[in-house]
Design an enzyme around this catalytic site. Structure first.
Site, PDB file in Angstrom:
ATOM      1  N   SER A 156      -5.175   0.802  38.313  1.00 20.06           N
ATOM      2  CA  SER A 156      -5.826  -0.105  37.371  1.00 20.06           C
ATOM      3  C   SER A 156      -5.134  -0.007  36.020  1.00 20.06           C
ATOM      4  O   SER A 156      -4.248   0.828  35.827  1.00 20.06           O
ATOM      5  CB  SER A 156      -7.307   0.265  37.214  1.00 20.06           C
ATOM      6  OG  SER A 156      -7.400   1.462  36.468  1.00 20.06           O
ATOM      7  N   LYS A 157      -5.578  -0.860  35.102  1.00 18.18           N
ATOM      8  CA  LYS A 157      -4.960  -0.914  33.769  1.00 18.18           C
ATOM      9  C   LYS A 157      -4.947   0.446  33.084  1.00 18.18           C
ATOM     10  O   LYS A 157      -4.090   0.724  32.247  1.00 18.18           O
ATOM     11  CB  LYS A 157      -5.698  -1.927  32.901  1.00 18.18           C
ATOM     12  CG  LYS A 157      -5.336  -3.337  33.266  1.00 18.18           C
ATOM     13  CD  LYS A 157      -5.649  -4.294  32.125  1.00 18.18           C
ATOM     14  CE  LYS A 157      -5.342  -5.727  32.557  1.00 18.18           C
ATOM     15  NZ  LYS A 157      -6.445  -6.622  32.382  1.00 18.18           N
ATOM     16  N   ARG A 158      -5.922   1.260  33.440  1.00 18.42           N
ATOM     17  CA  ARG A 158      -6.023   2.610  32.903  1.00 18.42           C
ATOM     18  C   ARG A 158      -4.711   3.381  33.138  1.00 18.42           C
ATOM     19  O   ARG A 158      -4.334   4.254  32.379  1.00 18.42           O
ATOM     20  CB  ARG A 158      -7.170   3.290  33.657  1.00 18.42           C
ATOM     21  CG  ARG A 158      -7.733   4.545  33.127  1.00 18.42           C
ATOM     22  CD  ARG A 158      -9.126   4.740  33.750  1.00 18.42           C
ATOM     23  NE  ARG A 158      -9.118   4.715  35.207  1.00 18.42           N
ATOM     24  CZ  ARG A 158      -8.799   5.753  35.977  1.00 18.42           C
ATOM     25  NH1 ARG A 158      -8.456   6.893  35.440  1.00 18.42           N
ATOM     26  NH2 ARG A 158      -8.855   5.651  37.285  1.00 18.42           N
ATOM     27  N   HIS A 159      -4.006   3.043  34.224  1.00 17.89           N
ATOM     28  CA  HIS A 159      -2.778   3.761  34.565  1.00 17.89           C
ATOM     29  C   HIS A 159      -1.544   3.090  33.988  1.00 17.89           C
ATOM     30  O   HIS A 159      -0.430   3.503  34.243  1.00 17.89           O
ATOM     31  CB  HIS A 159      -2.621   3.838  36.089  1.00 17.89           C
ATOM     32  CG  HIS A 159      -3.785   4.475  36.775  1.00 17.89           C
ATOM     33  ND1 HIS A 159      -4.724   3.751  37.467  1.00 17.89           N
ATOM     34  CD2 HIS A 159      -4.168   5.766  36.850  1.00 17.89           C
ATOM     35  CE1 HIS A 159      -5.637   4.568  37.947  1.00 17.89           C
ATOM     36  NE2 HIS A 159      -5.334   5.792  37.583  1.00 17.89           N
ATOM     37  N   GLY A 160      -1.723   2.029  33.223  1.00 20.78           N
ATOM     38  CA  GLY A 160      -0.576   1.291  32.682  1.00 20.78           C
ATOM     39  C   GLY A 160      -0.609  -0.128  33.213  1.00 20.78           C
ATOM     40  O   GLY A 160      -1.636  -0.587  33.699  1.00 20.78           O
TER      41      GLY A 160
END
Ligand code: GLU
Length: 512
Positions: free
Chosen positions: A278-282
Site C-alpha cells: 500500500s501507499k504506506r510502503h511507497g
C-alpha cells in the site's frame, strides 16, 4: 467464505487440450478508480506474456460501472501506463475490436438483456429489500455470530410481491435489484485453477448475490461473466483476491449454458513486511515509478519476476524473451515480495548497459534545469557515460551532472578545509594552472589523460591522491565523480581555468 482447498491431482491438466482447440484470448480488466496499480500491471503483464507466447490476443476492458468512483483521469493513466510498459493490447476501448464495446459503461443494455434471460429461465429473481433492511439482516447475523448470507426470502413470489407494495423507509417506492438464484442442491463447486490446482467452495455458504443493482448497473460478478463470455476469453489470469468470486461466476456460466474460461489465480504482491502493498510502503502507481526514473522495461522486468520465474533462470530479459518462456504452470501461488532493492538493481543495470543515445533520450526529462544545448551530443554522451556507474534511478542524474553546468562550482567550507587547505594543494593548483592548463591539448580526452599522467609524475614527491583530489575539488566541488580527464575535456579549457583560479584564491593565504 470457506478457504479454498488446494490440490494438485488435476493441476494443469486442462492447459494443453484447451490450447489445441481454442484461440488464446486473455484480458486485463482494470477499474478506473485509481492510477494503474503495480498489482494490476503485473496481472496485465502475465496476460500479455501468455498471449504473446501462444499466438493469442490480449484485450483491454475498462470496468467502469462504478460510476461514482470511476474517473476519466484514471482511465487515461491506465492507458498511458500500460503503453509505457510496452503492453499494447489487440482489442480495447480505443482500438476497438470484434467484440466491443470494451468499456462496461457502454454495455449496460447487454447486461440487462442477459439478466432478463436469467429471469426467464428462473436463474434470477427480483429482490425488493432495501439496503437498510439488508444491513439490519447483516447486523443481526453478526450479533448472533453467524456468517451473513442473504436469506433468499424474495425467491418466494408472494413474499416478493407483497414487499414490493410496501414503501421504503423514506416513503419512496422500492427499486428492485436482481439476484442470482444459487441452486439449493449445488453442493460443492470445484474448479481446476491453473495455478492453485483444485479449489472447492461449499455453495450453501454463498448467498444469492446481486447481478443487477437497484440503480440498473450490473454487479462485477455478473458483468465480468457476460463480458468474458461474449469476448470469448479463454483464460482468466488475475489476482488471487478474486478467487472467492470465481464460484459465483462459474454458476452464472452454468445457468447460461456456457463453458467457463480457465482460471489462473496469481499470488498477491506483498510489501517486505508481508502486509498488503500500500501507499504506506511507497509508490503503488506504475506512473509514479516511471516518474521517479525507473525505466519502463526495467519495471516490467521486475514485475515479471513477482510470482513467476523464467525456466532458463535468466532473470534479466526483454518482454519478447520472457514471452517465449512464459507458462502458467511456473506461476507461484505463494505471495511475491516487492523488493525495491531488486528493482533498483535491474534499473541500475539497464542504465549502465543501455546505448548512450537511448540514455540521453531517457535522461533529458530529468535534466530540464540544465542548458544541454551548450554541449555537443558527443560530450553529452561522454558525460552520461562518465556518471552512470553508481546511478540506480534516473532522478539521481541532476545531482550527478550538476558540476558540468554553470561557470562556477560551490566550494563549501568543509571541502576547502579538508582538501584545498595547505601548501600542497596551493602548489598543485598553481602548477596545474601555469604548467598544465596553459599548454594542454583539449581536443580529445585521451590526450588530456596522457598529459595528466605526465603532470602527476612531474609533481613528485606530492602524492597522486593529493594531486587528483585538489584538481577534482577545484574543478567539480567534489572529491568523487566522473573520470577526471573526461571531466576536463567536457568542461573545456576556459571553464576549468576559471574554476581553478577561484579555488586558488581560497587556498592562497591558507596556513601552510
Ligand atoms: N475490475 C476487476 C479488478 O480490477 C477485474 C477482476 C477480474 O480480472 O476479473 O480487479
Amino acid at each position: 467464505m470457506p478457504l479454498p482447498k488446494n490440490g494438485s491431482a488435476r493441476r494443469h491438466s486442462l492447459i494443453d487440450t484447451k490450447a489445441m482447440t481454442t484461440e488464446i484470448r486473455v484480458r486485463i480488466a482494470p477499474s478506473p478508480t485509481g492510477y494503474l496499480h503495480v498489482g494490476t500491471a503485473r496481472t496485465a503483464l502475465f496476460n500479455y506474456l501468455y498471449a504473446q507466447g501462444h499466438n493469442g490476443k490480449f484485450i483491454l476492458r475498462i470496468e467502469d460501472t462504478d460510476l461514482e468512483r470511476s474517473q476519466e483521469v484514471y482511465t487515461k493513466n491506465i492507458f498511458e501506463s500500460l503503453k509505457a510498459l510496452g503492453l499494447q493490447w489487440d482489442e480495447g476501448p480505443d482500438v476497438g475490436g470484434e467484440y466491443g464495446p470494451y468499456a462496461q459503461s457502454e454495455r449496460l443494455p447487454i447486461y440487462r438483456e442477459w439478466a432478463e434471460k436469467l429471469v426467464e429461465t428462473g436463474h434470477a429473481y427480483y429482490c425488493y429489500h432495501t439496503q437498510a433492511e439488508l444491513d439490519a439482516e447483516r447486523e443481526q447475523a453478526q450479533a448472533e455470530k453467524r456468517a451473513y448470507i442473504y436469506s433468499g426470502s424474495c425467491r418466494d413470489v408472494a413474499f416478493r410481491e407483497a414487499l414490493a407494495q410496501r414503501p421504503a423507509d423514506d416513503g419512496s417506492q422500492r427499486k428492485p435489484s436482481l439476484r442470482f438464484h444459487i441452486p439449493q442442491d449445488r453442493g460443492t463447486l470445484t474448479f481446476n485453477d491453473l495455478v492453485r490446482g483444485e479449489v472447492s467452495f461449499d455453495m450453501a455458504l454463498i448467498g444469492d448475490f446481486v447481478i443487477i443493482k437497484s440503480d440498473g448497473t450490473p454487479s462485477y460478478n455478473f458483468a465480468v461473466v457476460i463480458d468474458d463470455m461474449l469476448m470469448k476469453i479463454s483464460h482468466v489470469i488475475r489476482g488471487e483476491d478474486h478467487i472467492s468470486n470465481t464460484p459465483r461466476q462459474i454458476v452464472v456460466y452454468e445457468a447460461l449454458g456456457a463453458t467457463p474460461p480457465q482460471f489462473a489465480h496469481v499470488g498477491m504482491i506483498l510489501a517486505p513486511d508481508r502486509t498488503k502493498l500500500s501507499k504506506r510502503h511507497g509508490a503503488v502507481a506504475v506512473s509514479d515509478y516511471i516518474k521517479q526514473g525507473y525505466l519502463p522495461e526495467a519495471f516490467c522486468n521486475f514485475i515479471a519476476l513477482l510470482g513467476w520465474s523464467p525456466p532458463d533462470s535468466e532473470e534479466i530479459g526483454t518482454l519478447e524473451h520472457f514471452a517465449k518462456q512464459f507458462e502458467l504452470e511456473r506461476i507461484t501461488h505463494s505471495p511475491a515480495i516487492f523488493e525495491k532493492d531488486k528493482l533498483n538493481f535491474i534499473n541500475g543495470k539497464l542504465i549502465r548497459t543501455m546505448s548512450l543515445e537511448r540514455l540521453l533520450s531517457v535522461a533529458k526529462p530529468y535534466l530540464h534545469d540544465f542548458d544541454l544545448s551548450q554541449y555537443s551530443a558527443e560530450k553529452l554522451h561522454m558525460m552520461l557515460d562518465a556518471v552512470r556507474e553508481p546511478i540506480t534511478v534516473l532522478n539521481e542524474l541532476p545531482d550527478a551532472v550538476n558540476y558540468f553546468f554553470g561557470q562556477k562550482v560551490i566550494l563549501d567550507a568543509q571541502l576547502v578545509g579538508e582538501v584545498l587547505t595547505g601548501a600542497e594543494p596551493a602548489q598543485v593548483l598553481e602548477r596545474f594552472r601555469d604548467g598544465f592548463l596553459a599548454n594542454a591539448d583539449f581536443s580529445a580526452p585521451e590526450a588530456l589523460a596522457a598529459e595528466l599522467k605526465e603532470f602527476i609524475n612531474s609533481l613528485k614527491p606530492i602524492k597522486t591522491k593529493t594531486i587528483m583530489w585538489s584538481i577534482r575539488a577545484a574543478v567539480t566541488g567534489r572529491t568523487h565523480g566522473a573520470d577526471l580527464s573526461k571531466t576536463l575535456y567536457i568542461l573545456d579549457q576556459d571553464v576549468v581555468c576559471q574554476r581553478v583560479e577561484t579555488a586558488l584564491a581560497l587556498t592562497t593565504g591558507s596556513p601552510a
